[in-house]
Design a protein around this motif. Structure first.
Motif, PDB file in Angstrom:
ATOM      1  N   LYS A 143     -30.615  73.340   0.665  1.00 46.19           N
ATOM      2  CA  LYS A 143     -29.786  72.983  -0.563  1.00 46.19           C
ATOM      3  C   LYS A 143     -29.299  71.475  -0.411  1.00 46.19           C
ATOM      4  O   LYS A 143     -29.235  70.766  -1.265  1.00 46.19           O
ATOM      5  CB  LYS A 143     -28.720  73.677  -0.579  1.00 46.19           C
ATOM      6  N   SER A 144     -29.042  70.997   0.773  1.00 45.99           N
ATOM      7  CA  SER A 144     -28.212  69.689   0.875  1.00 45.99           C
ATOM      8  C   SER A 144     -29.383  68.535   0.764  1.00 45.99           C
ATOM      9  O   SER A 144     -28.840  67.458   0.164  1.00 45.99           O
ATOM     10  CB  SER A 144     -27.945  69.516   2.302  1.00 45.99           C
ATOM     11  N   SER A 164     -18.394  69.443   3.760  1.00 44.70           N
ATOM     12  CA  SER A 164     -17.970  69.064   2.623  1.00 44.70           C
ATOM     13  C   SER A 164     -19.278  68.874   1.498  1.00 44.70           C
ATOM     14  O   SER A 164     -19.511  67.580   1.434  1.00 44.70           O
ATOM     15  CB  SER A 164     -16.807  68.065   2.265  1.00 44.70           C
ATOM     16  N   PRO A 165     -19.811  69.636   0.893  1.00 45.19           N
ATOM     17  CA  PRO A 165     -20.930  69.242   0.230  1.00 45.19           C
ATOM     18  C   PRO A 165     -20.783  68.341  -0.912  1.00 45.19           C
ATOM     19  O   PRO A 165     -21.640  67.388  -1.206  1.00 45.19           O
ATOM     20  CB  PRO A 165     -21.315  70.581  -0.530  1.00 45.19           C
ATOM     21  N   ARG A 169     -22.542  64.378  -1.025  1.00 45.72           N
ATOM     22  CA  ARG A 169     -23.544  64.134  -2.385  1.00 45.72           C
ATOM     23  C   ARG A 169     -22.756  62.785  -2.555  1.00 45.72           C
ATOM     24  O   ARG A 169     -23.644  61.798  -2.915  1.00 45.72           O
ATOM     25  CB  ARG A 169     -23.371  65.114  -3.480  1.00 45.72           C
ATOM     26  N   LYS A 170     -21.568  62.583  -2.750  1.00 49.41           N
ATOM     27  CA  LYS A 170     -20.948  61.387  -3.118  1.00 49.41           C
ATOM     28  C   LYS A 170     -21.302  60.069  -2.069  1.00 49.41           C
ATOM     29  O   LYS A 170     -21.514  59.054  -2.304  1.00 49.41           O
ATOM     30  CB  LYS A 170     -19.515  61.285  -3.259  1.00 49.41           C
ATOM     31  N   LEU A 171     -21.171  60.446  -0.887  1.00 45.52           N
ATOM     32  CA  LEU A 171     -21.396  59.607   0.035  1.00 45.52           C
ATOM     33  C   LEU A 171     -22.857  59.081   0.205  1.00 45.52           C
ATOM     34  O   LEU A 171     -23.164  57.798   0.328  1.00 45.52           O
ATOM     35  CB  LEU A 171     -21.000  59.980   1.473  1.00 45.52           C
ATOM     36  N   SER A 175     -23.405  55.328  -0.717  1.00 40.00           N
ATOM     37  CA  SER A 175     -23.798  54.260   0.273  1.00 40.00           C
ATOM     38  C   SER A 175     -25.171  53.640   0.095  1.00 40.00           C
ATOM     39  O   SER A 175     -25.512  52.836   0.991  1.00 40.00           O
ATOM     40  CB  SER A 175     -23.774  55.146   1.638  1.00 40.00           C
ATOM     41  N   ASN A 176     -25.816  53.973  -0.830  1.00 40.46           N
ATOM     42  CA  ASN A 176     -27.405  53.778  -1.186  1.00 40.46           C
ATOM     43  C   ASN A 176     -28.121  54.049  -0.014  1.00 40.46           C
ATOM     44  O   ASN A 176     -29.201  53.246   0.458  1.00 40.46           O
ATOM     45  CB  ASN A 176     -27.281  52.051  -1.384  1.00 40.46           C
TER      46      ASN A 176
END
Length: 230
Positions: A143-144, A164-165, A169-171, A175-176
């Motif tokens: 899923k990740s 923390s899902p 996702r945000k990082l 972070s590209n």
């Protein structure tokens, strides 16, 4: 293996009884004599076997061979997952934790009770086995999206996703996919949490920072190993 063997035994026995019943009915048709009592006994046996087979499968849904092989294989994806799982288990430990962090839930192998339930484990988290935990972590891995990333980043992203899902996702996006930026932003996120709610999160900050530092050490080790093998 025992569950598969029992299931095969039931199927074979059911098949033999079905065949036996067919032969008896055929013979009765020829002779004009119907032994209803013996036929009823055969029917009852078949019904019990069918009920037992259904109960076995409902009580424990056996993992498919692909699910088992996914963390026993030698391919690139299996190697990434095994590295990531090894790191997570080293950090989380194997003991039952009555109250895990700010969630207040019980956990084992780093898996919260609610997370285990979300991924199909309905028992008490205290009783979860390592094999059960591996299956859950494999589902989380898929899923990740970590499998599509380079080895070191896949471990970092999976470990973050376990924590923390939403943060993971945000990082990954912000972070590209630069691993050093990713880790720096993760550390800053923890510091921000501790500063915003010190009464809740400050006591965890040191452990969170140590985990990020352990990821940096892991990344350095993997990069060094990669250079040596090229």
């Amino acid at each position: 293996m025992t569950d598969y063997t029992n299931m095969l035994d039931m199927i074979l026995t059911s098949h033999l009884l079905q065949k036996k019943r067919g032969n008896i009915l055929k013979t009765n048709g020829v002779n004009g004599v119907v032994d209803m009592r013996f036929n009823n006994l055969l029917n009852q046996s078949l019904e019990k076997l069918q009920a037992g087979n259904n109960q076995t499968m409902s009580l424990k849904q056996l993992p498919t061979p692909s699910a088992v092989n996914s963390f026993n294989g030698t391919g690139e994806t299996a190697n990434k997952f095994n590295e990531a799982l090894k790191f997570v288990l080293q950090q989380e430990g194997v003991k039952f934790v009555h109250r895990d962090g700010g969630s207040g839930e019980s956990s084992k192998y780093g898996i919260l009770q609610s997370t285990a339930r979300e991924y199909g484990y309905n028992g008490n988290i205290k009783n979860i086995t390592l094999d059960d935990a591996k299956i859950i972590y494999r589902k989380i891995w898929e899923k990740s999206g970590a499998s599509s990333l380079p080895l070191a980043l896949s471990v970092v992203h999976f470990d973050t996703y376990v924590n923390s899902p939403a943060m993971a996702r945000k990082l990954l996006s912000r972070s590209n996919k630069d691993i050093n930026t990713y880790l720096k932003m993760r550390e800053q996120r923890y510091v921000g949490l501790a500063e915003s709610k010190p009464d809740v999160y400050e006591k965890y900050l040191r452990g969170w920072k140590n985990r990020v530092e352990s990821l940096r050490v892991m990344v350095a080790g993997l990069e060094k190993s990669s250079v040596q093998t090229t």
